[in-house]
Design an enzyme around this catalytic site. Sequence first.
Site, PDB file in Angstrom:
ATOM      1  N   HIS A  42     -53.363  10.150  -9.980  1.00  0.00           N
ATOM      2  CA  HIS A  42     -51.987   9.899 -10.034  1.00  0.00           C
ATOM      3  C   HIS A  42     -51.294  10.536  -9.300  1.00  0.00           C
ATOM      4  O   HIS A  42     -50.152  11.234  -9.423  1.00  0.00           O
ATOM      5  CB  HIS A  42     -51.729  10.206 -11.628  1.00  0.00           C
ATOM      6  CG  HIS A  42     -50.343   9.906 -12.200  1.00  0.00           C
ATOM      7  ND1 HIS A  42     -49.110   9.715 -11.790  1.00  0.00           N
ATOM      8  CD2 HIS A  42     -50.136   8.903 -13.361  1.00  0.00           C
ATOM      9  CE1 HIS A  42     -48.286   8.918 -12.485  1.00  0.00           C
ATOM     10  NE2 HIS A  42     -48.926   8.352 -13.429  1.00  0.00           N
ATOM     11  N   ALA A  43     -51.584  10.607  -8.117  1.00  0.00           N
ATOM     12  CA  ALA A  43     -50.832  11.044  -7.029  1.00  0.00           C
ATOM     13  C   ALA A  43     -49.585  10.656  -6.574  1.00  0.00           C
ATOM     14  O   ALA A  43     -49.541   9.288  -6.468  1.00  0.00           O
ATOM     15  CB  ALA A  43     -51.547  11.342  -5.777  1.00  0.00           C
ATOM     16  N   TYR A  44     -48.274  11.254  -6.354  1.00  0.00           N
ATOM     17  CA  TYR A  44     -47.322  10.548  -5.952  1.00  0.00           C
ATOM     18  C   TYR A  44     -46.827  11.054  -4.511  1.00  0.00           C
ATOM     19  O   TYR A  44     -47.025  11.948  -4.103  1.00  0.00           O
ATOM     20  CB  TYR A  44     -46.062  11.305  -6.807  1.00  0.00           C
ATOM     21  CG  TYR A  44     -45.877  10.827  -8.053  1.00  0.00           C
ATOM     22  CD1 TYR A  44     -45.173   9.864  -8.372  1.00  0.00           C
ATOM     23  CD2 TYR A  44     -46.449  11.608  -9.012  1.00  0.00           C
ATOM     24  CE1 TYR A  44     -44.795   9.591  -9.896  1.00  0.00           C
ATOM     25  CE2 TYR A  44     -46.232  11.348 -10.493  1.00  0.00           C
ATOM     26  CZ  TYR A  44     -45.453  10.254 -10.890  1.00  0.00           C
ATOM     27  OH  TYR A  44     -45.295  10.109 -12.125  1.00  0.00           O
ATOM     28  N   GLU A  68     -51.600   3.611  -8.269  1.00  0.00           N
ATOM     29  CA  GLU A  68     -52.701   4.010  -9.284  1.00  0.00           C
ATOM     30  C   GLU A  68     -53.736   2.894  -9.375  1.00  0.00           C
ATOM     31  O   GLU A  68     -53.476   1.933 -10.028  1.00  0.00           O
ATOM     32  CB  GLU A  68     -52.232   4.489 -10.727  1.00  0.00           C
ATOM     33  CG  GLU A  68     -51.200   5.394 -10.623  1.00  0.00           C
ATOM     34  CD  GLU A  68     -50.390   5.348 -11.950  1.00  0.00           C
ATOM     35  OE1 GLU A  68     -50.916   5.645 -13.148  1.00  0.00           O
ATOM     36  OE2 GLU A  68     -49.109   5.172 -11.781  1.00  0.00           O
ATOM     37  N   HIS A 126     -52.426   7.603 -20.737  1.00  0.00           N
ATOM     38  CA  HIS A 126     -53.082   8.257 -19.730  1.00  0.00           C
ATOM     39  C   HIS A 126     -54.231   9.303 -20.530  1.00  0.00           C
ATOM     40  O   HIS A 126     -54.331  10.684 -20.331  1.00  0.00           O
ATOM     41  CB  HIS A 126     -52.147   9.250 -19.048  1.00  0.00           C
ATOM     42  CG  HIS A 126     -51.589   8.404 -17.985  1.00  0.00           C
ATOM     43  ND1 HIS A 126     -51.799   7.226 -17.422  1.00  0.00           N
ATOM     44  CD2 HIS A 126     -50.521   8.679 -17.161  1.00  0.00           C
ATOM     45  CE1 HIS A 126     -51.020   6.788 -16.394  1.00  0.00           C
ATOM     46  NE2 HIS A 126     -50.054   7.719 -16.501  1.00  0.00           N
ATOM     47  N   GLN A 177     -51.575   0.030 -10.315  1.00  0.00           N
ATOM     48  CA  GLN A 177     -50.262   0.238 -11.127  1.00  0.00           C
ATOM     49  C   GLN A 177     -49.158   1.057 -10.059  1.00  0.00           C
ATOM     50  O   GLN A 177     -49.657   2.017  -9.448  1.00  0.00           O
ATOM     51  CB  GLN A 177     -50.508   1.229 -12.294  1.00  0.00           C
ATOM     52  CG  GLN A 177     -49.074   1.472 -12.949  1.00  0.00           C
ATOM     53  CD  GLN A 177     -48.638   0.647 -13.959  1.00  0.00           C
ATOM     54  OE1 GLN A 177     -49.606  -0.540 -14.329  1.00  0.00           O
ATOM     55  NE2 GLN A 177     -47.683   0.844 -14.631  1.00  0.00           N
TER      56      GLN A 177
END
Length: 341
Positions: free
Chosen positions: A170-172, A306, A96, A278
């Site tokens: 990169h939100a979860y 992602e 990253h 991803q």
Amino acid sequence: MPDGRPVTRWTIGSPDGVRAEVLSLGARLQALHAPDRDGRRANVVLGCERVEDMLGEGAYLGATVGRYANRIAGGVLPLDGTTHRLTTQPTGHTLHGGTDGFATRLWDGVPVREGRRAGVRLRLHSPDGDQGFPGALTVEVTYLLHPDGRLWIGYRATTDAPTVVNLTNHAYFNLAGEGHGTVLDHLLRVESRGYLPVDAGLIPIGPAEPVLGTPFDLREARRIGDRVVDEDRQIRRAGAGFDHNWILDGTGFRRAAVLSHPASGRRVECLTIEPGLQVYTGNHFDGTLSGPSGRPYRAYAGVALETQHFPDSPNRPAYPSTVLRPGEEFRSMTVYCFSAG
């Protein structure tokens, strides 16, 4: 920030519908509130409340990651006959964007409006040599939220010398609500017939392999919990879950994935122009971090979708190129469509 600079939060959206909160620290989606089938609202993305967490263990939660999202093997970047050495994490690889990537930077932002969509545009300058990457890079990320629940994330970048660029958010997601258990009961569909197997360092080991007959076959919606318990070697290698790149079917702007939560009726559809997705199921959350709910994030607390180019592309000529040259403009777009039913 530790040096006294303020972190800005923008809130966009409807009080009764979908509402997003975006931070200047990491150009980060810190929260997204969405109603369930009965109109009850919940924050459905994981996030940190403390700046020190966003600069530490929680750096990637909701952040814009770059200059190169995902991994570059050994921190080695070959480009135009020159080998550039990038900063690396304890794994020995660059992840990253390196040890001080875009997720921990303070971005400049201004509110914007395009028709019925309102949001914020954030800008960052990354100097030549930043984390070892060549070329000075100027990056813009724009969040726009439509009243119907579509969150648009647009990316632009230019450079003054050849470099590589691979940006993502990169939100979860946890559609039951942040801090409300795991995503093991969520259903996930990915529009893909192939994925990239990885080695022990989670670096791709070669060309794509078919998903057919493997736990990675998500062409029909499957329960995440049924997949991460599989004894497949690739599932075990990633820490009992997914941390892999799927090769998305088709080209252009199209659907990449659908995540749904049957109990609440919440659903998010992901559309993108990127070639890969991803999927990371939060396998390594260990309770160290807690979010606004005050509940610790443990394994499978959220799943990241992602959209991006492939891991380690600079070392894989057969993968789609991530090279950006002067006079060119990097552009990408991903849309997350939230609904309930």
